[in-house]
Design a protein around this motif. Structure first.
Motif, short mmCIF file in Angstrom:
data_model
loop_
_atom_site.label_atom_id
_atom_site.label_comp_id
_atom_site.label_asym_id
_atom_site.label_seq_id
_atom_site.Cartn_x
_atom_site.Cartn_y
_atom_site.Cartn_z
N MET A 1 12.24 -58.16 28.93
CA MET A 1 13.20 -57.28 28.27
C MET A 1 12.89 -57.15 26.78
SD MET A 1 16.66 -58.47 30.33
CE MET A 1 17.68 -58.28 28.93
N MET A 2 12.47 -58.23 26.14
CA MET A 2 12.10 -58.16 24.72
C MET A 2 10.85 -57.31 24.53
SD MET A 2 14.25 -59.75 22.77
CE MET A 2 13.32 -60.04 21.28
N THR A 3 9.91 -57.42 25.45
CA THR A 3 8.71 -56.58 25.38
C THR A 3 9.06 -55.11 25.53
OG1 THR A 3 7.37 -58.38 26.26
CG2 THR A 3 6.45 -56.17 26.41
N ALA A 4 9.92 -54.81 26.49
CA ALA A 4 10.35 -53.42 26.68
C ALA A 4 11.09 -52.89 25.45
CB ALA A 4 11.24 -53.33 27.92
N ALA A 5 11.92 -53.73 24.85
CA ALA A 5 12.63 -53.31 23.65
C ALA A 5 11.67 -53.06 22.50
CB ALA A 5 13.67 -54.36 23.26
N GLY A 6 10.66 -53.91 22.36
CA GLY A 6 9.66 -53.72 21.31
C GLY A 6 8.86 -52.44 21.51
N LEU A 7 8.47 -52.18 22.75
CA LEU A 7 7.73 -50.94 23.04
C LEU A 7 8.60 -49.71 22.78
CD1 LEU A 7 5.77 -51.95 26.26
CD2 LEU A 7 4.82 -51.44 24.01
N ALA A 8 9.86 -49.78 23.16
CA ALA A 8 10.77 -48.65 22.91
C ALA A 8 10.94 -48.41 21.41
CB ALA A 8 12.13 -48.92 23.56
N LEU A 9 11.08 -49.48 20.65
CA LEU A 9 11.21 -49.36 19.20
C LEU A 9 9.94 -48.78 18.58
CD1 LEU A 9 12.96 -49.88 16.71
CD2 LEU A 9 11.96 -52.17 16.62
N ALA A 10 8.77 -49.21 19.07
CA ALA A 10 7.51 -48.66 18.57
C ALA A 10 7.40 -47.18 18.89
CB ALA A 10 6.33 -49.43 19.16
N PHE A 11 7.80 -46.78 20.09
CA PHE A 11 7.74 -45.38 20.49
C PHE A 11 8.66 -44.52 19.62
CE2 PHE A 11 9.25 -41.84 23.15
CZ PHE A 11 8.04 -41.19 23.34
N VAL A 12 9.87 -44.99 19.40
CA VAL A 12 10.82 -44.25 18.57
C VAL A 12 10.29 -44.13 17.14
CG1 VAL A 12 13.12 -44.38 17.51
CG2 VAL A 12 12.85 -44.78 19.95
N THR A 13 9.72 -45.20 16.63
CA THR A 13 9.17 -45.18 15.27
C THR A 13 8.02 -44.18 15.16
OG1 THR A 13 9.77 -47.48 14.98
CG2 THR A 13 8.16 -46.60 13.46
N LEU A 14 7.15 -44.15 16.15
CA LEU A 14 6.04 -43.19 16.14
C LEU A 14 6.55 -41.75 16.19
CD1 LEU A 14 3.45 -44.93 18.47
CD2 LEU A 14 3.25 -44.51 16.02
N ARG A 15 7.57 -41.51 17.00
CA ARG A 15 8.13 -40.15 17.09
C ARG A 15 8.77 -39.73 15.78
NH1 ARG A 15 7.02 -36.62 20.81
NH2 ARG A 15 9.14 -35.88 20.79
N LEU A 16 9.52 -40.63 15.16
CA LEU A 16 10.15 -40.31 13.88
C LEU A 16 9.10 -40.09 12.79
CD1 LEU A 16 13.17 -42.77 13.87
CD2 LEU A 16 13.23 -40.29 14.17
N ASP A 17 8.04 -40.88 12.81
CA ASP A 17 6.98 -40.72 11.83
C ASP A 17 6.27 -39.38 12.01
OD1 ASP A 17 5.40 -41.70 9.66
OD2 ASP A 17 3.78 -42.05 11.09
N ALA A 18 6.03 -39.00 13.26
CA ALA A 18 5.39 -37.70 13.52
C ALA A 18 6.30 -36.56 13.06
CB ALA A 18 5.08 -37.57 15.01
N ARG A 19 7.59 -36.68 13.27
CA ARG A 19 8.53 -35.65 12.83
C ARG A 19 8.54 -35.53 11.32
NH1 ARG A 19 14.39 -36.45 14.89
NH2 ARG A 19 13.31 -36.24 16.85
N GLU A 20 8.52 -36.69 10.63
CA GLU A 20 8.49 -36.69 9.16
C GLU A 20 7.23 -36.02 8.64
OE1 GLU A 20 10.09 -38.05 6.30
OE2 GLU A 20 11.89 -38.04 7.51
N ARG A 21 6.10 -36.30 9.26
CA ARG A 21 4.83 -35.74 8.80
C ARG A 21 4.78 -34.23 8.98
NH1 ARG A 21 0.62 -39.47 7.87
NH2 ARG A 21 1.29 -41.57 8.37
N ARG A 22 5.46 -33.69 9.98
CA ARG A 22 5.49 -32.25 10.18
C ARG A 22 6.25 -31.54 9.07
NH1 ARG A 22 6.37 -32.99 16.11
NH2 ARG A 22 8.53 -33.11 15.53
N HIS A 23 7.23 -32.23 8.47
CA HIS A 23 8.07 -31.60 7.45
C HIS A 23 7.48 -31.68 6.04
CE1 HIS A 23 11.21 -30.65 10.22
NE2 HIS A 23 11.30 -31.89 10.62
#
Length: 94
Positions: free
Chosen positions: A71-93
């Motif tokens: 469960m901790m691994t899944a939470a870490g992967l989910a957090l990494a995925f969300v961070t990557l998506r937010l970073d990609a959104r920021e870079r587009r702007h």
């Protein structure tokens, strides 16, 4: 010297370890980033150990530590995925 909002965002986006181009303070930025990364790892490790101990203490048995780890691994992967998506959104702007 005062930075504009656009310059500030560009500076924030270039303070990663692989593109550290902030000038004379670059080594200090790298050190802070490394310390935060190590601190986050240690916090996750301590939290997982505490949760596994709580699960074992609650009577779920020793196998529950594996489930907590998954469960901790899944939470870490989910957090990494969300961070990557937010970073990609920021870079587009920018």
């Amino acid at each position: 010297m005062r930075l504009t909002d656009v310059e500030m965002r560009r500076t924030l986006h270039t303070t990663r370890l692989e593109h550290c181009t902030v000038g004379p303070g670059a080594t200090r930025v790298r050190k802070v980033e490394e310390d935060l990364n190590i601190g986050a790892f240690n916090l996750g490790n301590a939290l997982a150990a505490w949760l596994a101990g709580a699960a074992i203490g609650a009577g779920f048995g020793y196998a529950s530590a594996n489930i907590v780890g998954a469960m901790m691994t899944a939470a870490g992967l989910a957090l990494a995925f969300v961070t990557l998506r937010l970073d990609a959104r920021e870079r587009r702007h920018i």
